[in-house]
Design a protein around this motif. Structure first.
Motif, mmCIF file in Angstrom:
data_model
loop_
_atom_site.group_PDB
_atom_site.id
_atom_site.type_symbol
_atom_site.label_atom_id
_atom_site.label_comp_id
_atom_site.label_asym_id
_atom_site.label_seq_id
_atom_site.Cartn_x
_atom_site.Cartn_y
_atom_site.Cartn_z
ATOM 1 N N VAL A 1 0.844 -1.195 0.000
ATOM 2 C CA VAL A 1 0.000 0.000 0.000
ATOM 3 C C VAL A 1 0.883 1.250 0.000
ATOM 4 O O VAL A 1 0.624 2.220 -0.731
ATOM 5 C CB VAL A 1 -0.968 -0.013 1.205
ATOM 6 N N SER B 1 2.517 1.586 -3.541
ATOM 7 C CA SER B 1 1.588 1.832 -4.650
ATOM 8 C C SER B 1 0.805 3.118 -4.490
ATOM 9 O O SER B 1 0.166 3.575 -5.455
ATOM 10 C CB SER B 1 0.608 0.656 -4.786
ATOM 11 N N GLN B 2 0.836 3.717 -3.311
ATOM 12 C CA GLN B 2 0.058 4.931 -3.085
ATOM 13 C C GLN B 2 0.928 6.073 -2.566
ATOM 14 O O GLN B 2 1.070 7.110 -3.210
ATOM 15 C CB GLN B 2 -1.085 4.642 -2.099
ATOM 16 N N GLU B 3 1.555 5.868 -1.404
ATOM 17 C CA GLU B 3 2.248 6.973 -0.743
ATOM 18 C C GLU B 3 3.447 7.479 -1.521
ATOM 19 O O GLU B 3 3.683 8.691 -1.602
ATOM 20 C CB GLU B 3 2.668 6.532 0.663
ATOM 21 N N ARG C 1 0.178 1.224 -9.465
ATOM 22 C CA ARG C 1 -0.792 1.878 -8.582
ATOM 23 C C ARG C 1 -2.126 1.145 -8.480
ATOM 24 O O ARG C 1 -3.020 1.606 -7.765
ATOM 25 C CB ARG C 1 -1.051 3.303 -9.090
ATOM 26 N N HIS D 1 -5.157 -3.923 -5.306
ATOM 27 C CA HIS D 1 -6.267 -3.816 -4.355
ATOM 28 C C HIS D 1 -6.288 -5.092 -3.521
ATOM 29 O O HIS D 1 -6.333 -6.205 -4.077
ATOM 30 C CB HIS D 1 -7.597 -3.650 -5.100
#
Length: 729
Positions: free
Chosen positions: A515, A518-520, A627, A630
């Protein structure tokens, strides 16, 4: 009496009674200078004139310039946290552009992202509001050109949407009915005067305005005139708007595909074709013999072949087998102890061949659609020519000796670290020259050893300098260190980064870390998930057997776009040197030829499994994105589940692509659980039933939101599933 002096004011003394009334218990003079009792004075830095104390000269200020437009557009993404360098993407990446857009009151607003490609092509994509309460808008765009893109977010007041909202409440309630119809009619007349609406639009809009004013027609009929049919379609395609606001411009640096996606394989050229003789001596492998290994690497589906430094190796304090302090006459030494009488960083170890042999090796790889990534270690052995020609490149201790590399209590007696502060310009010029030598020899990817032990500013300058001349050059940071440094290296330009993946083994650890990646940090840090290296053999691999090797490879290959293995992984080499996290008989200190043909004949190699993983990656574009991961809930702490989805508009095939991975993280025992999927994460309705096919085993099942699985490490410990009856197919 003590006086507080301003260090920036030169010879003019200043007192600060309001800021510091006492110093060391002695009161500071309030209005008198310490000398002579004269009135304290200040100097105007802009004019040099003196003004009486307590009366500051007027300062010239720049006219105030507003930052915000009529509609606030804030919190733009992608961008780096400090906005000191551009955000990064790679060709083919689907990038989510987002911003916080809002306006006072209750008017309806809309937004779009506007991108200008390096070629000058302008793309305009509508944005959708994903969180009305927070005003967050987003749009995904696939960037397809390398170079510097500029982008901004435009926002505007949707006058027609606002009228529809208000009129849709008031007219049915009988509130201000004729007033609302008149407001709508005036908007339609305004739209009729706008250019670019087509030849038939003006007449249609004026007729509709007249219909709204027709008091002889009941309100329901008049309302339907503009909410159904041609008028509604025309205004949905080109809304009536005002207060157009352009947000601040940002830059997105888009690099070539291999900067963000690919499969890496590491091996030591000197071990391929190496022969040990009866007297214990060795004949080293060469670039020519190493080239014979390239077809097998290509057959496993790899894109990049990474090789350790190929420079001459020093003899002073050369390390022996398993990092021992004494090397025998037949020990080749560590390739990271660079430099001897045969040359330094620009030279090739004579045992490996000549420059022509290296060029032939690079060309052989290219014919197989492989790229060579060369390891550059900016350090020197005590025998490096720099020790004599550039002693200022090193740190000299009080006793006159040059400092060894250390990580107390460890010492690396065969290596002198460089000191970039003694002669910053001279050392930079030499390092830049070294990289250019290898670029001229055809290398376009560099794996940088221990970049975190060099100044961050050095890398910022060097990478941007190199990429300005050679935009296709890629730098991989081999840095296992504190997060600020790892992130800093990525921010200043490193296209790829080693990660903590090798030490993230539990479901919680993997989920949290992926997470984050892929996000921060996705706007600037691209992870390369090496499952092992010549220096790293984790306990999970030491004791997990073949299942552990399959599990770690499958997760690395499917969770991020770039992954890699070190030679011998396919043979499940898992015997560690006692008390360490590295292989026994570490190849860094000795030759290690392997019998690939025998392993294939006995069926004891994971090469077919690795080839299958890379084949899945190539055929499923969803796995080429960072990104889009899930995570889904499973009832077992030992089973992890995640999906990666790519909409049809981005796959290049006309069909959406969905991969679901379910992995048993326990390499020593079978696990069964229920996987609770969120089908909306991959474009389906919550209650949909769909067909999934295991791309490893070939098994086919009907799945939905809740699915039972049993994964046996002695069979296939990981499901890699494709959704076959995708609604977009």
């Amino acid at each position: 009496m003590w006086t507080i002096r301003d260090p920036l004011a030169g010879p003019d003394r200043r007192t600060y009674p309001a800021l510091m009334r006492f110093s060391y218990g002695v009161r500071v003079a309030d209005t008198q200078a310490a000398e002579g009792g004269r009135p304290a004075t200040t100097r105007s830095r802009s004019t040099g004139t003196r003004a009486p104390a307590g009366r500051r000269p007027a300062r010239k200020t720049e006219p105030w310039k507003p930052v915000l437009g009529r509609i606030p557009i804030l919190d733009l993404s992608p961008q780096q946290p400090d906005d000191l360098w551009p955000a990064k993407a790679f060709a083919g990446e689907v990038v989510p552009f987002s911003a916080t857009v809002f306006k006072e009151g209750h008017d309806v607003i809309d937004a779009a992202v506007v991108l200008t490609a390096p070629s000058g092509r302008v793309l305009r994509r509508p944005m959708v509001q994903v969180n009305p309460g927070l005003g967050r808008w987003t749009a995904s765009v696939q960037v397809d050109e390398t170079g510097a893109w500029t982008w901004r977010v435009d926002a505007w007041l949707d006058d027609w949407g606002t009228w529809l909202h208000d009129a849709g409440i008031k007219i049915p309630a009988g509130i201000d009915v004729e007033l609302m119809f008149e407001e709508g009619a005036r908007l339609l007349e305004r739209a009729a005067e706008e250019e670019g609406r087509g030849d038939d639009a003006p007449a249609l809009l004026r007729d509709s305005a007249a219909a709204l004013r027709d008091v002889g027609t009941d309100p329901g009929t008049r309302w339907s005139v503009v909410t159904q049919g041609r008028v509604a379609d025309a205004l949905a395609a080109a809304p009536i708007s005002s207060l157009l606001t352009a947000g601040p411009s940002r830059t997105l640096r888009v690099e070539r595909l291999r900067a963000g996606s690919g499969s890496w394989y590491e091996f030591f050229p000197r071990s391929e074709g190496a022969v040990r003789h009866e007297d214990g001596s060795w004949t080293s492998g060469t670039f020519r013999s190493a080239a014979l290994r390239l077809p097998a690497i290509a057959e496993m589906g790899f894109d990049v072949v990474y090789i350790p430094p190929v420079n001459p190796i020093g003899r002073t304090n050369r390390k022996g087998p398993n990092n021992t302090l004494t090397a025998g006459p037949n020990d080749p030494g560590s390739p990271y102890g660079i430099g001897s009488e045969d040359g330094g960083h620009d030279a090739i170890h004579p045992d490996l061949g000549t420059e022509e042999d290296f060029l032939a090796f690079v060309e052989a790889a290219k014919r197989l659609k492989l790229e060579i990534a060369l390891d550059i270690a900016l350090q020197a052995s005590p025998d490096h020519p720099w020790v004599v020609s550039h002693p200022e490149f090193f740190t000299t201790l009080a006793d006159g000796s040059i400092a060894y590399a250390e990580n107390p209590p460890k010492k690396y007696q065969d290596i002198y670290p460089l000191n970039f502060d003694n002669d910053p310009e001279g050392s930079y010029a030499e390092m830049r020259r070294i990289f250019q030598v290898w670029i001229d020899r055809g290398v376009r990817i560099f794996r940088i050893d221990n970049p975190h032990t060099k100044p961050l500013g050095f890398w910022e300058r060097l990478i941007h300098d190199v990429n300005a001349a050679h935009p296709d050059v890629i730098f991989l940071a081999e840095a296992f260190t504190r997060p600020p440094m790892m992130r800093g290296l990525a921010k200043v330009g490193f296209q790829q980064s080693y990660t903590y993946y090798t030490w993230r083994n539990t479901k919680e650890e993997l989920t949290e870390y992926l997470v984050e990646l892929s996000q921060e940090t996705a706007d600037y840090m691209r992870p390369n998930f090496f499952v092992n290296t010549h220096d790293i053999l984790t306990p999970y691999l030491q004791f997990g057997g073949t299942a552990a090797y399959k599990i770690r490879a499958a997760i690395a290959a499917t969770s991020v776009p770039t992954w890699g293995v070190y030679s011998g992984y396919e043979l499940v080499e898992n015997v560690a040197r006692p008390g360490s996290e590295e292989n026994i008989d570490n190849e860094k200190y000795e030759y290690r030829p392997r019998d690939w043909a025998r392993a294939a004949m006995l069926g004891t190699t994971l090469a077919p499994y690795i080839a299958r993983l890379n084949g899945i990656r190539r055929h499923h574009p969803a796995l080429g994105q960072l990104r889009n991961i899930h995570f889904h809930w499973t009832e077992s702490d030992q089973v992890i589940a995640y999906s990666k989805h790519l909409d049809a508009e981005f796959t290049g095939t006309g069909s959406a692509d969905t991969i679901i991975v379910v992995a048993n993280l326990d390499p020593n025992g079978a696990r069964e659980t229920v996987v609770h999927l969120d089908p909306t994460a991959f474009g389906r309705l919550p209650d949909d039933v769909f067909t999934v096919r295991d791309l490893v085993s070939g098994a086919v099942w009907q799945w939905g939101a809740d699915d039972y699985v049993r994964l046996d490490p002695f069979g296939e410990p990981v499901h890699i599933l494709t959704v076959e009856d995708d609604p977009d197919q």
